[in-house]
Enzyme design. Structure first.
Site, PDB file in Angstrom:
ATOM      1  N   GLU A  88       0.880  -1.354   0.001  1.00 11.00           N
ATOM      2  CA  GLU A  88      -0.010  -0.020   0.012  1.00 11.00           C
ATOM      3  C   GLU A  88       0.758   1.336  -0.118  1.00 11.00           C
ATOM      4  O   GLU A  88       0.403   2.238  -0.867  1.00 11.00           O
ATOM      5  CB  GLU A  88      -0.923   0.073   1.170  1.00 11.00           C
ATOM      6  CG  GLU A  88      -1.959  -1.204   1.153  1.00 11.00           C
ATOM      7  CD  GLU A  88      -3.031  -0.933   0.151  1.00 11.00           C
ATOM      8  OE1 GLU A  88      -2.968  -0.050  -0.517  1.00 11.00           O
ATOM      9  OE2 GLU A  88      -4.070  -1.984   0.525  1.00 11.00           O
ATOM     10  N   GLU A 108      -4.985   5.282  -0.209  1.00 12.47           N
ATOM     11  CA  GLU A 108      -3.528   4.546   0.143  1.00 12.47           C
ATOM     12  C   GLU A 108      -3.362   4.703   1.721  1.00 12.47           C
ATOM     13  O   GLU A 108      -2.837   3.755   2.358  1.00 12.47           O
ATOM     14  CB  GLU A 108      -2.615   4.775  -0.710  1.00 12.47           C
ATOM     15  CG  GLU A 108      -2.859   4.407  -2.349  1.00 12.47           C
ATOM     16  CD  GLU A 108      -3.266   2.908  -2.671  1.00 12.47           C
ATOM     17  OE1 GLU A 108      -3.658   2.177  -1.954  1.00 12.47           O
ATOM     18  OE2 GLU A 108      -3.597   2.821  -4.009  1.00 12.47           O
ATOM     19  N   HIS A 164      -5.612   2.521   3.731  1.00 15.57           N
ATOM     20  CA  HIS A 164      -5.189   1.494   3.526  1.00 15.57           C
ATOM     21  C   HIS A 164      -4.188   0.885   4.553  1.00 15.57           C
ATOM     22  O   HIS A 164      -3.765  -0.133   5.005  1.00 15.57           O
ATOM     23  CB  HIS A 164      -4.980   0.870   2.231  1.00 15.57           C
ATOM     24  CG  HIS A 164      -6.063   1.021   1.059  1.00 15.57           C
ATOM     25  ND1 HIS A 164      -6.046   0.880  -0.258  1.00 15.57           N
ATOM     26  CD2 HIS A 164      -7.336   1.404   1.414  1.00 15.57           C
ATOM     27  CE1 HIS A 164      -7.186   1.150  -0.822  1.00 15.57           C
ATOM     28  NE2 HIS A 164      -8.206   1.417   0.250  1.00 15.57           N
ATOM     29  N   TYR A 180      -3.811  -1.202  12.092  1.00 17.25           N
ATOM     30  CA  TYR A 180      -5.038  -1.557  12.959  1.00 17.25           C
ATOM     31  C   TYR A 180      -5.154  -2.981  13.188  1.00 17.25           C
ATOM     32  O   TYR A 180      -5.367  -3.536  14.204  1.00 17.25           O
ATOM     33  CB  TYR A 180      -6.414  -0.894  12.177  1.00 17.25           C
ATOM     34  CG  TYR A 180      -7.756  -1.264  13.023  1.00 17.25           C
ATOM     35  CD1 TYR A 180      -7.938  -0.648  14.366  1.00 17.25           C
ATOM     36  CD2 TYR A 180      -8.947  -1.780  12.434  1.00 17.25           C
ATOM     37  CE1 TYR A 180      -9.150  -1.058  14.778  1.00 17.25           C
ATOM     38  CE2 TYR A 180      -9.945  -2.105  12.760  1.00 17.25           C
ATOM     39  CZ  TYR A 180     -10.189  -1.732  14.112  1.00 17.25           C
ATOM     40  OH  TYR A 180     -11.294  -2.044  14.689  1.00 17.25           O
ATOM     41  N   HIS A 211      -9.272   2.512  -8.357  1.00 20.73           N
ATOM     42  CA  HIS A 211      -7.727   2.673  -8.679  1.00 20.73           C
ATOM     43  C   HIS A 211      -7.345   2.280 -10.217  1.00 20.73           C
ATOM     44  O   HIS A 211      -6.811   2.893 -10.874  1.00 20.73           O
ATOM     45  CB  HIS A 211      -6.840   2.349  -7.761  1.00 20.73           C
ATOM     46  CG  HIS A 211      -7.180   2.773  -6.426  1.00 20.73           C
ATOM     47  ND1 HIS A 211      -6.377   2.454  -5.037  1.00 20.73           N
ATOM     48  CD2 HIS A 211      -8.003   3.694  -5.876  1.00 20.73           C
ATOM     49  CE1 HIS A 211      -6.871   2.943  -4.086  1.00 20.73           C
ATOM     50  NE2 HIS A 211      -7.779   3.793  -4.316  1.00 20.73           N
TER      51      HIS A 211
HETATM   52 FE    FE Z   1      -4.740   1.145  -4.504  1.00 18.27          FE
HETATM   53 MN    MN Z   2      -4.620   0.383  -1.839  1.00 23.06          MN
END
Ligand code: FE
Ligand code: MN
Length: 355
Positions: free
Chosen positions: A98, A129, A132, A138, A239
């Site tokens: 990521e 991102e 992510h 987390y 994306h």
């Molecule tokens: Fe992405």
């Molecule tokens: Mn991503």
């Protein structure tokens, strides 16, 4: 998986219409004012931005309580060693992939794509991102994983390392601060970068992981982590759509780059990506677990790769059936319903120990 549009997303026209806009040029356009977004030159970029907003989420919306219990559990009903390995491999790959993707957007793509609505989308994607990246913090914190172990897997696990090195290597020249997109060769190098990150990294390297983790959700195991992957999948599908439209627009506006040799090179690159993703599936799932084995995941990767090739007007290579038709159903789940349910659970169980 079909490229079904998730619920709540606005259907895009099949073909990107740039007829009235090609005079401007999405790259190498000296007359572009990056601060003047209206009138729009590329409405598709704006549409992807809105689709991203429609899937807005943060990891804390999803309760990890069941996962925490299952992760600690021993004896009957506990996770098998193979299930644990599969979850860890995917957390290990995604945790660093990521930020590689985010860095490429900010450090390489953003400099060269000066069109304001495309930049608005890139800022949105960079934020997603970051969400992510936050998701894997987390997950690590709530499951009590050793961060050194997880965040070093991109160095210590060869099948993960090879995927990351593959995209980094094929995009190195674009990271060079002296790189420009002037001239056929450089535009081809730039398209290499876009194919590397959008088509291979986000469009192929993420999908074995999505299939593995979402199959856990179907078995009602590690449902919190799996739901996080579900939201990421929905973001990644946008994306990928933006990246494909960007690639197709650059090719339409610079048709001289689209030689047979260049097309063959891109097909070859994507096929090499598929081989690496197949190795990763074998490594993450060496013996297979309930209803899921590496062979089926590899078939899914080949199916997905054909969809990616077609999306950027390259010939498909594998002609296999989709072994996981349920993947598109999972993408269609109502966010509102999940959001409501997880919120209620969150209030009932209190906060997780991760401050
Ligand atoms: Fe992405
Ligand atoms: Mn991503």
């Amino acid at each position: 998986m079909s490229d079904a549009t998730p619920k709540g997303f606005v259907q895009m026209p099949d073909k990107v219409t740039t007829a009235q806009t090609t005079k401007k040029g999405i790259i190498n356009n000296n007359s572009t004012d990056p601060n003047k977004i209206l009138p729009l030159t590329y409405p598709w970029a704006r549409q992807h931005y809105k689709n991203g907003v429609a899937n807005n989420w943060v990891p804390e919306e999803i309760s990890m309580q069941q996962d925490v219990e299952l992760w600690k559990k021993t004896g009957p009903g506990a996770l098998s060693e193979d299930e644990r390995r599969m979850v860890l491999w995917n957390l290990g790959f995604f945790s660093t992939a990521e930020s590689l993707t985010a860095n490429n957007i900010v450090m390489a793509i953003y400099r060269h794509v000066t069109n304001p609505e495309a930049r608005q989308y890139l800022l949105r994607q960079a934020y997603e991102e970051a969400v992510h990246t936050d998701t894997f913090i987390y997950c690590c914190d709530s499951l009590g994983l050793d961060p050194d172990e997880v965040y070093n897997m991109y160095l210590t696990i060869p099948s993960i390392r090879e995927k990351d090195e593959f995209v980094v290597n094929l995009t190195k020249s674009v990271f060079d601060l002296s790189f420009t997109t002037e001239g056929t060769k450089n535009i081809q190098l730039f398209v290499h970068d876009l194919v590397g990150y959008y088509v291979i990294m986000e469009g192929i390297f993420f999908y074995a992981g999505f299939a593995m983790m979402l199959s856990m959700m179907r078995k009602n195991r590690m449902v919190g982590v799996a739901e996080q992957f579900q939201y990421i999948l929905r973001d990644e599908s946008v994306h990928l759509a933006f990246g494909s439209d960007l690639i197709n627009t650059i090719v339409e506006e610079n048709p001289e780059i689209w030689t047979q040799d260049f097309q063959d090179e891109l097909v070859q690159m994507i096929k090499e990506g598929v081989v690496l993703e197949e190795k990763y599936a074998d490594d993450a799932l060496p013996r297979g677990i309930l209803g899921l084995n590496a062979e089926v995941v590899k078939q899914y990767v080949r199916f997905i790769a054909d969809r990616r090739l077609e999306r950027i007007n390259l010939p498909k290579q594998y002609n296999v059936e989709n072994p996981f038709p349920w993947m598109s159903e999972i993408m269609d789940l109502s966010k509102e319903k999940n959001f409501f349910e997880t919120r209620v659970t969150e209030y009932q169980t209190g906060s997780l120990d991760w401050e």
